[in-house]
Scaffold this motif. Structure first.
Motif, PDB file in Angstrom:
ATOM      1  N   MET A  25       0.739  -1.310   0.029  1.00  0.00           N
ATOM      2  CA  MET A  25       0.258   0.039  -0.079  1.00  0.00           C
ATOM      3  C   MET A  25       1.044   1.203  -0.004  1.00  0.00           C
ATOM      4  SD  MET A  25      -2.815   1.348   2.867  1.00  0.00           S
ATOM      5  CE  MET A  25      -4.391   2.316   2.439  1.00  0.00           C
ATOM      6  N   LEU A  26       1.068   1.854  -1.046  1.00  0.00           N
ATOM      7  CA  LEU A  26       2.134   2.991  -1.338  1.00  0.00           C
ATOM      8  C   LEU A  26       1.712   4.272  -1.320  1.00  0.00           C
ATOM      9  CD1 LEU A  26       4.297   0.487  -3.605  1.00  0.00           C
ATOM     10  CD2 LEU A  26       4.594   1.041  -1.131  1.00  0.00           C
ATOM     11  N   ALA A  27       0.509   4.427  -1.525  1.00  0.00           N
ATOM     12  CA  ALA A  27      -0.273   5.867  -1.693  1.00  0.00           C
ATOM     13  C   ALA A  27       0.273   6.793  -0.559  1.00  0.00           C
ATOM     14  CB  ALA A  27      -1.586   5.960  -2.025  1.00  0.00           C
ATOM     15  N   PRO A  28       0.159   8.108  -0.835  1.00  0.00           N
ATOM     16  CA  PRO A  28       0.359   9.110   0.441  1.00  0.00           C
ATOM     17  C   PRO A  28      -0.743   9.253   1.223  1.00  0.00           C
ATOM     18  CG  PRO A  28       0.966  10.034  -1.997  1.00  0.00           C
ATOM     19  CD  PRO A  28       0.216   8.804  -2.331  1.00  0.00           C
ATOM     20  N   LYS A  29      -0.424   9.770   2.409  1.00  0.00           N
ATOM     21  CA  LYS A  29      -1.344   9.827   3.575  1.00  0.00           C
ATOM     22  C   LYS A  29      -2.686  10.477   2.804  1.00  0.00           C
ATOM     23  CE  LYS A  29      -1.983  12.394   7.829  1.00  0.00           C
ATOM     24  NZ  LYS A  29      -1.427  13.085   8.762  1.00  0.00           N
ATOM     25  N   GLY A  30      -3.791   9.962   3.176  1.00  0.00           N
ATOM     26  CA  GLY A  30      -5.179  10.693   2.815  1.00  0.00           C
ATOM     27  C   GLY A  30      -5.621  10.553   1.248  1.00  0.00           C
ATOM     28  N   THR A  31      -4.915   9.610   0.687  1.00  0.00           N
ATOM     29  CA  THR A  31      -5.514   9.349  -0.773  1.00  0.00           C
ATOM     30  C   THR A  31      -6.745   8.733  -1.087  1.00  0.00           C
ATOM     31  OG1 THR A  31      -3.159   8.974  -1.221  1.00  0.00           O
ATOM     32  CG2 THR A  31      -4.771   8.221  -3.024  1.00  0.00           C
ATOM     33  N   TYR A  32      -7.146   7.949  -0.160  1.00  0.00           N
ATOM     34  CA  TYR A  32      -8.368   7.195  -0.271  1.00  0.00           C
ATOM     35  C   TYR A  32      -9.438   7.434   0.684  1.00  0.00           C
ATOM     36  CZ  TYR A  32      -4.807   4.528  -2.847  1.00  0.00           C
ATOM     37  OH  TYR A  32      -3.974   4.032  -3.710  1.00  0.00           O
ATOM     38  N   PRO A  33     -10.742   7.128   0.498  1.00  0.00           N
ATOM     39  CA  PRO A  33     -11.940   7.155   1.217  1.00  0.00           C
ATOM     40  C   PRO A  33     -11.438   6.321   2.685  1.00  0.00           C
ATOM     41  CG  PRO A  33     -12.711   7.019  -0.822  1.00  0.00           C
ATOM     42  CD  PRO A  33     -11.176   6.784  -1.024  1.00  0.00           C
ATOM     43  N   GLU A  52       9.507   6.308   4.211  1.00  0.00           N
ATOM     44  CA  GLU A  52      10.641   6.502   3.104  1.00  0.00           C
ATOM     45  C   GLU A  52       9.947   6.524   1.771  1.00  0.00           C
ATOM     46  OE1 GLU A  52      12.923   2.401   2.263  1.00  0.00           O
ATOM     47  OE2 GLU A  52      12.659   2.743   4.600  1.00  0.00           O
ATOM     48  N   SER A  53      10.628   6.856   0.765  1.00  0.00           N
ATOM     49  CA  SER A  53      10.292   7.343  -0.726  1.00  0.00           C
ATOM     50  C   SER A  53       9.866   5.995  -1.102  1.00  0.00           C
ATOM     51  CB  SER A  53      11.278   7.825  -1.489  1.00  0.00           C
ATOM     52  OG  SER A  53      12.152   7.031  -1.693  1.00  0.00           O
ATOM     53  N   VAL A  54       8.885   6.008  -2.318  1.00  0.00           N
ATOM     54  CA  VAL A  54       8.588   4.686  -2.904  1.00  0.00           C
ATOM     55  C   VAL A  54       9.748   4.055  -3.690  1.00  0.00           C
ATOM     56  CG1 VAL A  54       7.101   3.799  -4.833  1.00  0.00           C
ATOM     57  CG2 VAL A  54       6.113   5.402  -3.342  1.00  0.00           C
ATOM     58  N   ASP A  55      10.673   4.785  -4.307  1.00  0.00           N
ATOM     59  CA  ASP A  55      11.911   4.593  -4.878  1.00  0.00           C
ATOM     60  C   ASP A  55      12.589   3.782  -4.094  1.00  0.00           C
ATOM     61  OD1 ASP A  55      11.038   5.586  -7.461  1.00  0.00           O
ATOM     62  OD2 ASP A  55      12.223   7.364  -6.939  1.00  0.00           O
ATOM     63  N   ALA A  56      12.933   4.152  -2.889  1.00  0.00           N
ATOM     64  CA  ALA A  56      13.675   3.432  -1.844  1.00  0.00           C
ATOM     65  C   ALA A  56      12.940   2.275  -1.319  1.00  0.00           C
ATOM     66  CB  ALA A  56      13.677   4.255  -0.515  1.00  0.00           C
ATOM     67  N   ILE A  57      11.924   2.249  -1.213  1.00  0.00           N
ATOM     68  CA  ILE A  57      11.116   0.787  -1.187  1.00  0.00           C
ATOM     69  C   ILE A  57      11.041  -0.187  -2.191  1.00  0.00           C
ATOM     70  CG2 ILE A  57       8.722  -0.275  -0.746  1.00  0.00           C
ATOM     71  CD1 ILE A  57       8.179   2.512   0.679  1.00  0.00           C
ATOM     72  N   LEU A  58      11.040   0.243  -3.546  1.00  0.00           N
ATOM     73  CA  LEU A  58      11.166  -0.806  -4.403  1.00  0.00           C
ATOM     74  C   LEU A  58      12.514  -1.170  -4.831  1.00  0.00           C
ATOM     75  CD1 LEU A  58       8.499   1.029  -6.875  1.00  0.00           C
ATOM     76  CD2 LEU A  58       8.174  -0.903  -5.200  1.00  0.00           C
ATOM     77  N   LEU A  71      -7.600  -2.915  -0.722  1.00  0.00           N
ATOM     78  CA  LEU A  71      -6.858  -1.669  -1.064  1.00  0.00           C
ATOM     79  C   LEU A  71      -5.829  -1.402  -0.204  1.00  0.00           C
ATOM     80  CD1 LEU A  71      -6.944   0.937  -2.830  1.00  0.00           C
ATOM     81  CD2 LEU A  71      -8.368   1.912  -0.822  1.00  0.00           C
ATOM     82  N   ASP A  72      -5.805  -1.790   1.361  1.00  0.00           N
ATOM     83  CA  ASP A  72      -4.807  -1.692   2.177  1.00  0.00           C
ATOM     84  C   ASP A  72      -3.873  -2.502   1.949  1.00  0.00           C
ATOM     85  OD1 ASP A  72      -6.821  -3.287   3.214  1.00  0.00           O
ATOM     86  OD2 ASP A  72      -6.000  -2.807   5.486  1.00  0.00           O
ATOM     87  N   HIS A  73      -3.784  -3.412   1.139  1.00  0.00           N
ATOM     88  CA  HIS A  73      -2.528  -4.528   0.610  1.00  0.00           C
ATOM     89  C   HIS A  73      -2.216  -4.502  -0.576  1.00  0.00           C
ATOM     90  CE1 HIS A  73      -3.292  -6.876   4.684  1.00  0.00           C
ATOM     91  NE2 HIS A  73      -4.422  -6.151   4.415  1.00  0.00           N
ATOM     92  N   PHE A  74      -2.910  -3.871  -1.582  1.00  0.00           N
ATOM     93  CA  PHE A  74      -2.585  -3.759  -2.904  1.00  0.00           C
ATOM     94  C   PHE A  74      -3.341  -2.624  -3.501  1.00  0.00           C
ATOM     95  CE2 PHE A  74      -2.450  -5.164  -7.496  1.00  0.00           C
ATOM     96  CZ  PHE A  74      -1.236  -4.948  -7.917  1.00  0.00           C
ATOM     97  N   ASP A  75      -2.667  -1.464  -3.483  1.00  0.00           N
ATOM     98  CA  ASP A  75      -3.465  -0.237  -3.854  1.00  0.00           C
ATOM     99  C   ASP A  75      -3.244   0.464  -5.204  1.00  0.00           C
ATOM    100  OD1 ASP A  75      -1.052   1.066  -3.373  1.00  0.00           O
ATOM    101  OD2 ASP A  75      -1.537   2.480  -2.080  1.00  0.00           O
ATOM    102  N   ASP A  76      -3.741   1.369  -5.719  1.00  0.00           N
ATOM    103  CA  ASP A  76      -3.549   1.887  -7.057  1.00  0.00           C
ATOM    104  C   ASP A  76      -2.370   2.274  -7.286  1.00  0.00           C
ATOM    105  OD1 ASP A  76      -6.395   1.350  -7.674  1.00  0.00           O
ATOM    106  OD2 ASP A  76      -7.082   3.632  -7.056  1.00  0.00           O
ATOM    107  N   LYS A  77      -1.610   3.148  -6.024  1.00  0.00           N
ATOM    108  CA  LYS A  77      -0.243   3.444  -6.343  1.00  0.00           C
ATOM    109  C   LYS A  77       0.622   2.315  -6.517  1.00  0.00           C
ATOM    110  CE  LYS A  77       2.984   6.386  -6.229  1.00  0.00           C
ATOM    111  NZ  LYS A  77       2.974   7.613  -7.129  1.00  0.00           N
ATOM    112  N   ALA A  78       0.451   1.235  -6.072  1.00  0.00           N
ATOM    113  CA  ALA A  78       1.296   0.119  -6.111  1.00  0.00           C
ATOM    114  C   ALA A  78       1.234  -0.541  -7.499  1.00  0.00           C
ATOM    115  CB  ALA A  78       1.026  -0.921  -5.144  1.00  0.00           C
ATOM    116  N   LYS A  79      -0.177  -0.456  -8.143  1.00  0.00           N
ATOM    117  CA  LYS A  79      -0.430  -0.984  -9.408  1.00  0.00           C
ATOM    118  C   LYS A  79       0.220  -0.054 -10.500  1.00  0.00           C
ATOM    119  CE  LYS A  79      -4.876  -2.689  -8.076  1.00  0.00           C
ATOM    120  NZ  LYS A  79      -6.433  -2.417  -8.268  1.00  0.00           N
ATOM    121  N   GLU A  80       0.322   1.108 -10.073  1.00  0.00           N
ATOM    122  CA  GLU A  80       0.889   2.054 -11.111  1.00  0.00           C
ATOM    123  C   GLU A  80       2.655   1.918 -10.986  1.00  0.00           C
ATOM    124  OE1 GLU A  80       1.904   7.125 -10.703  1.00  0.00           O
ATOM    125  OE2 GLU A  80       0.263   6.362  -9.854  1.00  0.00           O
ATOM    126  N   VAL A  81       3.331   1.752  -9.826  1.00  0.00           N
ATOM    127  CA  VAL A  81       4.555   1.807  -9.652  1.00  0.00           C
ATOM    128  C   VAL A  81       5.510   0.583 -10.078  1.00  0.00           C
ATOM    129  CG1 VAL A  81       4.565   4.034  -8.364  1.00  0.00           C
ATOM    130  CG2 VAL A  81       4.598   1.991  -7.381  1.00  0.00           C
TER     131      VAL A  81
END
Length: 252
Positions: A25-33, A52-58, A71-81
């Motif tokens: 789950m990689l989106a920034p704080k407050g992204t989802y309802p 830490e940054s998404v780049d560092a995580i990956l 969503l809290d285990h595989f979110d849209d940001k993860a799908k994107e990056v």
């Protein structure tokens, strides 16, 4: 083995020379309802930023494991990056179909798989009790085994039940990761472990170290780190029940 909690259930596990990313789950704080209905329906998810940054995580990730697709285990940001060709493990054919729709091309099902000589064994669990299971659906965990490593059991989104007990008896894990935020909706009770579930896990595996994750990251969590730490201390289990902060890591 090195295990790092990123946030919520997102882990980086370095195991027998291979780097796994679990439940990103990689989106920034407050992204989802908010997840509703809960006592904190006014708070968007995630409720904290990544440590830490998404780049560092990956960086250096060899494979991704998804215990399920909430969503809290595989979110849209993860799908994107995430690279679409990365080795990605899911629990069943239904989940495989969903991640393939998202463009991932190297999808495998967890079923006693071997990856880089590491045994990856799908484990069972129950995402709540009773009627709420109709909403929460099918989930899984993973046992990691290798001749040069301690046995690791990532239980996933499950409450304590006979299936978790069976997995402990089957695999005799040295390290157990439990999702312990006592997440709840207004009706239906706990959908992951709370204090008593964690204590039962520790009792069932008296030689194991318990790492408690999935805490203080999404709006329907009800158990704080401080409360779980206090409970562990009261029971004399503070050396066995570990409660990491986001970004914290352990080497075993």
């Amino acid at each position: 083995m090195n295990l790092q909690l990123i946030r919520n259930a997102t882990l980086i596990i370095d195991y027998a020379g291979t780097r796994f990313l679990i439940d990103p789950m990689l989106a920034p704080k407050g992204t989802y309802p908010p997840f509703t209905p809960s006592k904190r329906d006014d708070i968007k998810n995630p409720i904290v930023d990544l440590p830490e940054s998404v780049d560092a995580i990956l960086e250096g990730i060899d494979a991704v494991i998804l215990t399920h697709l909430h969503l809290d285990h595989f979110d849209d940001k993860a799908k994107e990056v995430l690279p679409k060709s990365i080795n990605l493990y899911v629990q069943n054919e239904a989940d495989a179909g969903e991640v393939q729709k998202a463009g991932f091309t190297n999808v495998h099902m967890l079923n006693n798989e071997q990856f880089n000589g590491i045994q990856l064994i799908k484990t069972k669990g129950k995402h709540g009790r009773g009627e709420i299971l109709k909403r929460t659906g099918t989930v899984s965990g993973i046992a990691f085994k290798h001749e040069n490593e301690k046995t690791l059991y990532v239980a996933g989104d499950t409450v304590w039940n006979e299936e978790v007990e069976e997995e402990i008896l089957t695999h005799h894990p040295d390290i157990i990761v439990v999702n312990a935020g006592d997440n709840q909706f207004l009706e239906g009770g706990s959908i992951v472990m709370g204090k008593e579930d964690v204590l039962q896990t520790a009792s069932a595996a008296p030689e194991a170290t318990i790492i408690s994750t999935h805490m203080e990251a999404v709006n329907h969590g009800t158990l704080s780190r401080e409360e779980l730490k206090n409970t562990a201390t009261e029971k004399g289990l503070q050396s066995r029940i570990l409660v990491p902060e986001d970004g914290e890591s352990y080497t075993f």
